[in-house]
Design a protein around this motif. Sequence first.
Motif, short mmCIF file in Angstrom:
data_model
loop_
_atom_site.label_atom_id
_atom_site.label_comp_id
_atom_site.label_asym_id
_atom_site.label_seq_id
_atom_site.Cartn_x
_atom_site.Cartn_y
_atom_site.Cartn_z
N UNK A 123 0.83 -1.21 0.00
CA UNK A 123 0.00 0.00 0.00
C UNK A 123 0.86 1.25 0.00
N UNK A 124 1.92 1.26 0.81
CA UNK A 124 2.78 2.43 0.91
C UNK A 124 3.43 2.75 -0.44
N UNK A 125 3.91 1.74 -1.13
CA UNK A 125 4.59 1.99 -2.40
C UNK A 125 3.61 2.31 -3.52
N UNK A 126 2.45 1.70 -3.50
CA UNK A 126 1.43 2.05 -4.51
C UNK A 126 1.00 3.50 -4.34
N UNK A 127 0.84 3.94 -3.09
CA UNK A 127 0.50 5.34 -2.83
C UNK A 127 1.60 6.28 -3.33
N UNK A 128 2.86 5.87 -3.16
CA UNK A 128 3.98 6.68 -3.67
C UNK A 128 3.93 6.78 -5.18
N UNK A 142 0.22 4.77 -12.67
CA UNK A 142 0.62 4.02 -11.48
C UNK A 142 -0.10 2.68 -11.38
N UNK A 143 -1.31 2.60 -11.95
CA UNK A 143 -2.04 1.33 -11.92
C UNK A 143 -1.30 0.25 -12.71
N UNK A 144 -0.71 0.66 -13.82
CA UNK A 144 0.06 -0.27 -14.62
C UNK A 144 1.31 -0.73 -13.86
N UNK A 145 1.97 0.20 -13.16
CA UNK A 145 3.15 -0.15 -12.38
C UNK A 145 2.78 -1.15 -11.29
N UNK A 146 1.66 -0.89 -10.63
CA UNK A 146 1.19 -1.81 -9.58
C UNK A 146 0.89 -3.19 -10.17
N UNK A 147 0.30 -3.22 -11.35
CA UNK A 147 -0.04 -4.50 -11.99
C UNK A 147 1.22 -5.31 -12.30
N UNK A 207 2.76 -12.90 -8.00
CA UNK A 207 1.99 -14.07 -8.47
C UNK A 207 2.91 -15.20 -8.91
N UNK A 208 4.01 -14.82 -9.55
CA UNK A 208 5.02 -15.80 -9.97
C UNK A 208 5.61 -16.49 -8.73
N UNK A 252 -0.83 -7.54 -2.92
CA UNK A 252 -1.26 -6.47 -3.84
C UNK A 252 -2.77 -6.54 -4.11
N UNK A 253 -3.35 -7.73 -3.95
CA UNK A 253 -4.78 -7.89 -4.18
C UNK A 253 -5.61 -7.14 -3.14
N UNK A 254 -5.00 -6.81 -2.01
CA UNK A 254 -5.72 -6.13 -0.93
C UNK A 254 -5.46 -4.63 -0.88
N UNK A 255 -4.65 -4.14 -1.82
CA UNK A 255 -4.30 -2.72 -1.83
C UNK A 255 -5.50 -1.87 -2.27
#
Length: 389
Positions: A123-128, A136-141, A148-149, A161-164
């Motif tokens: 969450x912290x890094x996605x917010x950044x 940013x959505x693409x970066x998170x994906x 997942x790997x 990441x599924x809970x972000x």
Amino acid sequence: MNKTKNTAIKTYTKKNNEKCYMFKVYCGIDPFTGKEQYTTRRGFKTKKEADLALARIKLEIDKGVFKKRQVETYADIYELWIIQYEKTVEESTFIKTIGIFRNHILPALGAYKIEKINVDICQRHVDEWASKLKKYRMVKAYASKVVNFAIKRGYIGTNPFALVEMAKKLIKVCIDDEDKPENFYTKEQLIEFLRCMEQESNFKAYVLFQLLSYSGMRKGEALALTWKDIDFTNNEIRINKAISRGKNNKLYVKTTKTGIARTIKMDSTTMGILKKWKKQQREDYLLLGFNTLQRNQLVFSNEQNEFLQPTKTRKWLEHVLIKYQLPKITTHGFRHTHCSLLFEANVGIKEVQDRLGHTDVQTTLNIYAHVSDKAKDEAINKLENFMSM
């Protein structure tokens, strides 16, 4: 003979401002992948500790008894994932992906132990990323793909990441009287632009922009065209490839953006201009020592008769826009222009979709929702006429 690599012990600072030491050492070729292997050690409190650890590992490597430590960090997982990912995408996509990881994801997540990554960290890094990046959505994906790997390989059980919670970007209302300039030309503006372009001594540039304006093809598709793709008898052009930038910044031919080839009908004027250019190209390039009658001859090539650099079109365009004080537009804007004029000419949405090569009609509607002022005027005129009946 063993391959040697320069190994230097470096210092770095943790988030708590604690100074630590680390090193990265070459440890041979992976027999399964054929790629060079490295191992990294960090977290040493003193340089002496790092020196001792490095000497011990080098000795093990020399004796042939060194075994690389099991995968521990996000960066370790990434190194495994990227090898598989490269096999599934176009070269140009692979290069862009590496850039996303190098610039955004690995600096943020690379050092974390994979089993320690939780939803708070994600969450912290996605917010950044959301505060700095439009995509940013693409970066998170992409960041999530690596986790997942790791799940598939048994290194972690669930993907945090599924809970972000994804931040919603507030749309800023523009209170300025002037609207943001649209990246397309009206019919009158296009005619004026092509008239100015024709006056220049660069006939190749004029032909290219005439083609982009009347075909709606992407720049990469136009620059990949060969003369065998152009049917002068039936006034048709076959679009089945595009040029893109791959490894080492090298241009190469790939499929179209959607992977689907299409054949489009062309107007007689543009086809006549292309025919004239084919003749001039033969004369011009004979002086340079090239025979352009070869079957795979590019329609647009550089002075070495190789792929034209995609950045060249911007230089040609800016020269004309500045010289004749024309409204600013990008090269891709001529694709927008073509679409806008098709709508204005009352061409059906399905026909526009097929001509532009969109796999989904919604793409046509979403990206090209902006139509010309004339079409907007006609919309309200139709309503006004209807209400007055």
